[in-house]
Motif scaffolding. Structure first.
Motif, PDB file in Angstrom:
ATOM      1  N   TYR A 197      27.427  34.352  39.040  1.00  0.00           N
ATOM      2  CA  TYR A 197      28.432  33.393  39.536  1.00  0.00           C
ATOM      3  C   TYR A 197      29.563  33.891  39.740  1.00  0.00           C
ATOM      4  O   TYR A 197      30.193  33.851  40.806  1.00  0.00           O
ATOM      5  CB  TYR A 197      28.459  32.016  38.658  1.00  0.00           C
ATOM      6  CG  TYR A 197      28.802  30.831  39.479  1.00  0.00           C
ATOM      7  CD1 TYR A 197      27.770  30.100  40.122  1.00  0.00           C
ATOM      8  CD2 TYR A 197      30.109  30.479  39.486  1.00  0.00           C
ATOM      9  CE1 TYR A 197      28.463  28.896  40.970  1.00  0.00           C
ATOM     10  CE2 TYR A 197      30.695  29.538  40.152  1.00  0.00           C
ATOM     11  CZ  TYR A 197      29.607  28.767  41.004  1.00  0.00           C
ATOM     12  OH  TYR A 197      30.246  27.522  41.724  1.00  0.00           O
ATOM     13  N   SER A 198      30.319  34.540  38.600  1.00  0.00           N
ATOM     14  CA  SER A 198      31.452  35.201  38.743  1.00  0.00           C
ATOM     15  C   SER A 198      31.784  36.257  39.927  1.00  0.00           C
ATOM     16  O   SER A 198      32.670  36.105  40.630  1.00  0.00           O
ATOM     17  CB  SER A 198      31.868  36.189  37.490  1.00  0.00           C
ATOM     18  OG  SER A 198      31.662  35.259  36.193  1.00  0.00           O
ATOM     19  N   THR A 208      45.234  43.352  46.428  1.00  0.00           N
ATOM     20  CA  THR A 208      44.578  44.513  45.762  1.00  0.00           C
ATOM     21  C   THR A 208      44.804  44.342  44.200  1.00  0.00           C
ATOM     22  O   THR A 208      43.868  44.635  43.459  1.00  0.00           O
ATOM     23  CB  THR A 208      45.375  45.866  46.077  1.00  0.00           C
ATOM     24  OG1 THR A 208      45.408  45.774  47.494  1.00  0.00           O
ATOM     25  CG2 THR A 208      44.966  47.209  45.484  1.00  0.00           C
ATOM     26  N   SER A 209      45.819  44.174  43.765  1.00  0.00           N
ATOM     27  CA  SER A 209      45.872  43.813  42.269  1.00  0.00           C
ATOM     28  C   SER A 209      44.986  42.748  41.874  1.00  0.00           C
ATOM     29  O   SER A 209      44.495  42.755  40.608  1.00  0.00           O
ATOM     30  CB  SER A 209      47.334  43.514  41.803  1.00  0.00           C
ATOM     31  OG  SER A 209      48.124  42.503  42.608  1.00  0.00           O
ATOM     32  N   HIS A 229      39.472  41.235  38.894  1.00  0.00           N
ATOM     33  CA  HIS A 229      38.002  40.734  39.107  1.00  0.00           C
ATOM     34  C   HIS A 229      37.234  41.782  38.822  1.00  0.00           C
ATOM     35  O   HIS A 229      36.118  41.678  38.127  1.00  0.00           O
ATOM     36  CB  HIS A 229      37.811  40.362  40.700  1.00  0.00           C
ATOM     37  CG  HIS A 229      38.476  39.045  41.021  1.00  0.00           C
ATOM     38  ND1 HIS A 229      38.657  38.664  42.454  1.00  0.00           N
ATOM     39  CD2 HIS A 229      39.129  38.022  40.252  1.00  0.00           C
ATOM     40  CE1 HIS A 229      39.161  37.538  42.356  1.00  0.00           C
ATOM     41  NE2 HIS A 229      39.674  37.027  41.298  1.00  0.00           N
ATOM     42  N   TYR A 230      37.514  42.977  39.464  1.00  0.00           N
ATOM     43  CA  TYR A 230      36.724  44.109  39.188  1.00  0.00           C
ATOM     44  C   TYR A 230      36.548  44.576  37.978  1.00  0.00           C
ATOM     45  O   TYR A 230      35.582  44.833  37.124  1.00  0.00           O
ATOM     46  CB  TYR A 230      37.291  45.529  40.125  1.00  0.00           C
ATOM     47  CG  TYR A 230      36.554  46.587  39.891  1.00  0.00           C
ATOM     48  CD1 TYR A 230      35.571  46.930  40.656  1.00  0.00           C
ATOM     49  CD2 TYR A 230      36.956  47.563  38.965  1.00  0.00           C
ATOM     50  CE1 TYR A 230      34.655  48.224  40.993  1.00  0.00           C
ATOM     51  CE2 TYR A 230      36.329  48.855  38.888  1.00  0.00           C
ATOM     52  CZ  TYR A 230      35.077  48.963  39.701  1.00  0.00           C
ATOM     53  OH  TYR A 230      34.681  50.208  39.488  1.00  0.00           O
ATOM     54  N   ASP A 231      37.688  44.525  36.974  1.00  0.00           N
ATOM     55  CA  ASP A 231      37.696  45.113  35.574  1.00  0.00           C
ATOM     56  C   ASP A 231      37.036  43.990  34.807  1.00  0.00           C
ATOM     57  O   ASP A 231      36.065  44.373  33.704  1.00  0.00           O
ATOM     58  CB  ASP A 231      39.139  44.867  35.059  1.00  0.00           C
ATOM     59  CG  ASP A 231      39.983  46.255  35.543  1.00  0.00           C
ATOM     60  OD1 ASP A 231      39.266  47.235  36.422  1.00  0.00           O
ATOM     61  OD2 ASP A 231      41.124  46.404  35.515  1.00  0.00           O
ATOM     62  N   PHE A 232      36.979  42.637  35.134  1.00  0.00           N
ATOM     63  CA  PHE A 232      36.408  41.779  34.399  1.00  0.00           C
ATOM     64  C   PHE A 232      34.592  41.699  34.638  1.00  0.00           C
ATOM     65  O   PHE A 232      33.968  41.730  33.619  1.00  0.00           O
ATOM     66  CB  PHE A 232      36.700  40.229  34.674  1.00  0.00           C
ATOM     67  CG  PHE A 232      35.907  39.130  33.955  1.00  0.00           C
ATOM     68  CD1 PHE A 232      36.386  38.928  32.571  1.00  0.00           C
ATOM     69  CD2 PHE A 232      35.057  38.335  34.778  1.00  0.00           C
ATOM     70  CE1 PHE A 232      35.615  37.993  32.034  1.00  0.00           C
ATOM     71  CE2 PHE A 232      34.535  37.452  34.323  1.00  0.00           C
ATOM     72  CZ  PHE A 232      34.740  37.154  32.779  1.00  0.00           C
ATOM     73  N   ILE A 233      34.266  41.909  35.801  1.00  0.00           N
ATOM     74  CA  ILE A 233      32.873  42.058  36.086  1.00  0.00           C
ATOM     75  C   ILE A 233      32.291  43.281  35.421  1.00  0.00           C
ATOM     76  O   ILE A 233      31.611  43.336  34.872  1.00  0.00           O
ATOM     77  CB  ILE A 233      32.769  42.347  37.751  1.00  0.00           C
ATOM     78  CG1 ILE A 233      32.825  41.089  38.401  1.00  0.00           C
ATOM     79  CG2 ILE A 233      31.258  42.562  37.882  1.00  0.00           C
ATOM     80  CD1 ILE A 233      32.056  39.877  37.895  1.00  0.00           C
ATOM     81  N   HIS A 290      43.550  33.889  33.777  1.00  0.00           N
ATOM     82  CA  HIS A 290      43.331  34.313  35.277  1.00  0.00           C
ATOM     83  C   HIS A 290      43.632  33.150  35.982  1.00  0.00           C
ATOM     84  O   HIS A 290      44.326  33.319  36.976  1.00  0.00           O
ATOM     85  CB  HIS A 290      42.041  34.888  35.350  1.00  0.00           C
ATOM     86  CG  HIS A 290      41.657  35.466  36.875  1.00  0.00           C
ATOM     87  ND1 HIS A 290      42.005  37.055  37.031  1.00  0.00           N
ATOM     88  CD2 HIS A 290      41.126  34.882  37.888  1.00  0.00           C
ATOM     89  CE1 HIS A 290      41.989  37.043  38.221  1.00  0.00           C
ATOM     90  NE2 HIS A 290      41.163  35.821  38.804  1.00  0.00           N
ATOM     91  N   ILE A 291      42.822  32.007  35.667  1.00  0.00           N
ATOM     92  CA  ILE A 291      43.029  30.931  36.443  1.00  0.00           C
ATOM     93  C   ILE A 291      44.657  30.351  36.429  1.00  0.00           C
ATOM     94  O   ILE A 291      45.080  29.700  37.316  1.00  0.00           O
ATOM     95  CB  ILE A 291      41.987  29.626  36.134  1.00  0.00           C
ATOM     96  CG1 ILE A 291      40.757  29.930  36.406  1.00  0.00           C
ATOM     97  CG2 ILE A 291      42.548  28.450  36.759  1.00  0.00           C
ATOM     98  CD1 ILE A 291      39.664  29.092  35.750  1.00  0.00           C
TER      99      ILE A 291
END
Ligand code: FEO
Length: 135
Positions: free
Chosen positions: A54-55, A75-76, A81-85, A117-118
């Motif tokens: 879902y993420s 980009t930032s 998102h990328y780091d969290f996933i 993040h939110i």
């Protein structure tokens, strides 16, 4: 008191995105509940899979809007998102392989990351997207 629940202050004032954030909050709360109740690894594994999938979908939606409307911090934001996933995907693999356990520390990481993040970078796009007509 619930471990994690939606608060109005989390709202980015775009219904589609708020609805997805509510689902993510609910999934983390559900995972914490499963941990608290001593549910088995299989059941927790299902919720972890759902959370990762879902993420990915949620982040894709935000990134699609960012690209569509030329959001300047694309980009930032995408990197967060990328780091969290990456992090939760490694956790998922290690958890499924029995190398690590779900713990309160992991739960706090998920809750704190999503809240920050939110309340941080997601809030920053709110006005920009709404000016583009999202609501
Ligand atoms: Fe709602 Fe940037 O994640």
């Amino acid at each position: 008191m619930a471990f994690f629940q939606w608060e109005d202050s989390y709202s980015v004032k775009i219904k589609e995105i708020d609805d997805q954030h509510k689902v993510l909050v609910g999934m983390i709360a559900k995972l914490h509940e499963a941990l608290s109740q001593g549910k088995g690894k299989d059941m927790m594994g299902v919720i972890v899979n759902e959370l990762v999938d879902y993420s990915i979908n949620h982040f894709s939606l935000e990134e699609k809007y960012m690209q569509t409307y030329g959001y300047p911090n694309y980009t930032s934001h995408k990197k967060e998102h990328y780091d969290f996933i990456n992090k939760i995907d490694v956790f998922r693999s290690d958890f499924q392989a029995g190398k690590i356990m779900l713990s309160l520390e992991v739960m706090n990481f998920l809750k704190d990351w999503l809240t920050k993040h939110i309340m941080g970078v997601d809030q920053q796009y709110s006005m920009f997207f709404r000016e583009k007509g999202l609501k």
